[in-house]
Write an enzyme that holds these catalytic residues in place. Structure first.
Site, PDB file in Angstrom:
ATOM      1  CD  GLU A 128       5.591 -14.273   0.951  1.00 30.11           C
ATOM      2  OE1 GLU A 128       5.197 -15.421   0.683  1.00 30.11           O
ATOM      3  OE2 GLU A 128       5.911 -13.446   0.062  1.00 30.11           O
ATOM      4  CB  ALA A 154       9.027 -13.621   1.524  1.00 34.21           C
TER       5      ALA A 154
END
Length: 848
Positions: A300, A266
């Site tokens: 994230e 990610a």
């Protein structure tokens, strides 16, 4: 001008000329065809009057350059940078150019969905690739506000860091206008565009503000995306991080987008996080993969504070971003999600295994690495920066206390919001809140490389009562640092059913020897486990009696974290040649069937397959591999029907098959002639079986083509590339070599998939010609291809699957031939070489 590889000195010099970048206004036109897109950028900045500098811009062509109302000659652009002469105090720069789409996952990646022919775009800018989409001062300390205006086909949606303010029709297209961002670094800006489908939600954050949430995916994958799970994890992450940091979420919205052919897990784009599409599960997947997705979602989200709100000044503090997010994601999972009971066991199995391996390569480096240029940082997205750093942060939190650690972060975020920092800025706050000498701790843990080994030394009397328990700390040659460790020592005893902890000692270990005085007078346990609870970062060596207990009763240990520590200790001993590889094979076969942590099963199967492939004494290798595959089938049959373990063991058996009888079994499963209880051969599992048969010589290219036509998706294309490459014929191997090395015609993930199949198959003669070919072509390929593409080839096409003294000699000769300007290539080749050295050492030690 510096070209592609910006150095730290060049960045410092430019930051002295560019006093402040106020804003970028970036207008992108995504309607100009398959090859290029239009990019018109206005940059406002202050500078040292009369000085000259450059702006980064990887362009196809430049139509115009205007500085402070004056047209400049387009020859000032060399395709990588644009020279900016005679700057004023206040500057307005306008550049109109065409940029190139990529298929490498860098810059603005263009993908065509094979299901419906739709085009999907997404940006990936870390480390230096926003310059592939708009002209930019590409370094993290030159923050600015970014305003995006994007023209796209009318049926597309466009997502960026900020909410859109309006969408206007223009001919057959639409123009999307986005709010300017806060002051952020260019590498976390984002543009995602295409006919993405989405699901919407919202949450109320700690300051009472409603934060819009979105989850996006390609239309053809949206039916498989469990958005409710993503929203639940996101809400749990928001709650945990805002409470721990005492700092509200800093952006206006939070979108999470699953995008095709992504290179990493990610990317923490501010308010618009992009994810690997493998996290959309179209078939039955393992709990390990589900938990990995959860950790990635939380990782994230943690970056929104650490990395996006406060950003490193230069890439030598990259670890602060990644280690922090990695540690905080597991802490959040352990304290505020359904993964609480297994989070730290999973961390032990995955992150720490990766970290220990990376820290024993010749390329190891301090967590605070010396980053001289962009090439340095690109190869430092590694197990030190992520996993060792996170492990060491866990040790730091145990040492200073979690409350003190979080209190320091609150002050850190308040002081440095929207700015850039260096390590000392964080250490200042940690010393203030904890009262500890954090800099002395940093000097040993963050600024030196290498992993220590801790060994338990016991003495006991004639009645088996302990008279002395000493922990001896040692270091590897060349890494002469002894470190302080906050850790737990556990005593475990077997009661005929379980191996259970009966004593716990939490101690500080420092120096060469540390006495555990509390153990004196205690009965000698069946197992003495150093680093119980896995708080510190160190390799372990068990005393002889404890090792025998572990071999016999690892499966009976009632703590998943403790099992993880033991699995790790015995694997480390195997890799070091201190525990014969065939004994490790038996350890796995005798104990893994009862393991309940899915990630531990996944990692040990990976280690098990590596040991069979590369670590077994050559004289016993064939027999051991056949026996191990057969034993894996028996373990599969004994696994609980429909269970996670059954799925993982079946996949491993398929990868290990060697005999005709074993291949017959795989064929029977594929064709439905043989079944496993409660196990459907779904799409992804079918590809595992197909690849097994392909590698065994049972399938032709036409058979693979038929399978691909039946699964005409991006996943199907990738799986077919692996299966086709695995076919054990000279023609199949030559085709992969041509596509990957000679023409470079494949996209990033299809190339990666083809490479994964290349060295499959049991006929080593097929690969003999490729050793010389590899060394003849790899330097020019490294210089000509992008970082991502060349790294895949340098690592994946290296013939390390066939370790030999001849390969080692050839590798050393190649390393010696490289010049000083090939440091990045040297590192990657040296890491390949290290694997061969270790394999030969372990093979020699594999005696029973």
């Amino acid at each position: 001008m510096p070209g592609m590889n910006l150095t730290r000195e060049e960045a410092i010099a430019r930051a002295e000329v560019i006093k402040n970048v106020a804003s970028y206004k970036v207008e992108l036109d995504l309607t100009r065809g398959e090859r290029v897109f239009g990019s018109r950028t206005e940059v406002r900045f202050t500078a040292q009057a009369g000085a000259s500098t450059f702006i980064d811009a990887i362009t196809d062509s430049v139509r115009s350059i205007e500085l402070n109302g004056k047209a400049l000659d387009v020859s000032l652009a060399d395709g990588v940078c644009i020279e900016l002469p005679s700057l004023a105090d206040e500057n307005v720069l306008v550049i109109d150019a065409d940029m190139l789409y990529t298929n490498t996952g860098e810059g603005l990646h263009r993908f065509v969905d094979p299901v419906d022919g739709e085009v999907y775009l997404y940006s990936q800018f870390e480390v230096p690739d926003s310059r592939r989409v708009y002209p930019v001062f590409e370094q993290p300390d030159l923050k600015a506000e970014f305003e995006f205006i994007v023209t796209a086909p009318a049926h597309w949606v466009v997502v960026s860091n900020q909410p859109e303010t309006s969408v206007e029709e223009k001919d057959e297209a639409k123009v999307w206008f986005f709010k300017p961002t806060p002051r952020i670094s260019s590498y976390i800006t984002a543009i995602i565009a295409g006919p993405y489908a989405s699901t919407r939600s919202s949450l109320t954050n700690s300051e009472g503000r409603e934060v819009p949430l979105g989850v996006f995916a390609r239309k053809s994958l949206m039916p498989y995306l469990d958005a409710d799970d993503i929203f639940e994890l996101t809400a749990q992450g928001f709650e945990f991080f805002e409470e721990q940091f005492k700092t509200p979420y800093p952006f206006e919205k939070y979108d999470q987008l699953f995008v095709p052919e992504f290179n990493a897990g990610a990317m923490e784009n501010a308010g618009a996080v992009t994810f690997l599409e493998n996290y959309i599960f179209r078939s039955k997947t393992t709990e390990a993969m589900i938990e990995r997705r959860a950790i990635t979602v939380l990782h994230e989200l943690a970056h929104m504070w650490f990395g996006d709100l406060v950003t490193m000044k230069w890439w030598n503090d990259l670890w602060l971003n990644e280690s922090f997010a990695e540690f905080m994601s597991t802490l959040a999972a352990a304290e505020n999600t359904r993964f609480a009971s297994e989070a730290w066991a999973t961390f032990s199995a995955s992150e720490k295994t990766w970290a220990y391996r990376q820290d024993q390569l010749s390329s190891t480096h301090p967590i605070v690495a010396e980053i001289n240029d962009l090439h340095d940082v690109q190869v430092n997205f590694d197990g030190i920066t992520y996993a060792k750093g996170a492990s060491v942060l866990r040790q730091l939190v145990a040492w200073v206390g979690q409350e003190n650690f979080m209190a320091a972060l609150k002050v850190y975020f308040d002081k440095h919001a929207w700015g850039n920092t260096v390590l000392d800025d964080l250490l200042d706050e940690l010393e203030t809140t904890s009262g500890r000498d954090v800099r002395a701790w940093s000097a040993k843990w963050l600024e030196t490389a290498g992993v220590n080994t801790l060994t338990a030394e016991l003495e006991q009397d004639e009645n088996d009562y302990i008279t002395s328990l000493t922990i001896r700390q040692s270091y590897a040659e060349g890494y002469e640092t002894l470190r302080p460790h906050r850790m737990v020592v556990g005593f475990y005893n077997y009661d005929g059913v379980s191996l259970t902890r009966t004593e716990r000692f939490e101690i500080d270990v420092d120096g060469e020897t540390t006495e555990v005085s509390e153990a004196t007078g205690k009965p000698r346990p069946d197992l003495v486990l150093l680093n119980d609870e896995d708080l510190t970062f160190a390799k372990l060596r068990l005393d002889e009696d404890s090792q025998q207990t572990a071999i016999s009763h690892l499966k009976d240990l009632d703590s998943s974290v403790a099992r993880g520590v033991l699995w790790g200790a015995l694997w480390d001993a195997t890799r070091d040649g201190d525990f014969p590889a065939r004994r490790y094979i038996d350890l796995v076969l005798n104990n893994l069937g009862k393991e309940t942590n899915s990630t531990a099963v996944m990692v040990q199967l990976r280690n098990f397959e590596l040991a069979l492939r590369s670590y077994i004494n050559p004289e016993s290798a064939d027999e051991t591999r056949e026996r191990a595959a057969e034993a894996m089938w028996e373990i599969t049959l004994k696994a609980e029907p429909g269970s996670d373990n059954q799925l993982q063991f079946l996949r491993s058996f398929a990868r290990l098959t060697r005999t005709e009888e074993q291949l017959d079994r795989v064929k029977a499963l594929l064709e439905g002639e043989e079944t496993l209880a409660e196990r459907e051969i779904d799409t992804d599992l079918r590809w595992v079986l197909v690849t097994s048969l392909a590698a065994g010589g049972r399938l032709t290219p036409a058979d693979i083509d038929a399978e691909r036509e039946a699964d005409n998706t991006s996943n199907g294309q990738q799986a077919a590339a692996t299966a086709s490459a695995a076919i054990p014929t000279a023609e199949a191997k030559a085709k992969v070599w041509q596509q990957v090395v000679e023409t470079g015609e494949l996209s990033n993930v299809v190339q990666r998939s083809a490479i994964a199949g290349f060295y499959q198959g049991n006929d080593d003669a097929l690969f003999e010609q490729y050793t010389d070919k590899y060394f003849e072509t790899i330097e020019s390929l490294w210089r000509e291809r992008s970082h991502e593409i060349s790294t895949q080839i340098i690592t994946g096409m290296y013939p390390g699957a066939l370790p030999s003294q001849q390969l080692l000699t050839r590798t050393e000769e190649f390393l010696n031939s490289l010049g000083d300007d090939a440091a990045g290539l040297k590192r990657q080749i040296a890491e390949n070489r290290d694997g061969v050295v270790r394999a030969l050492k372990v093979q020699a030690a594999d005696t029973l």
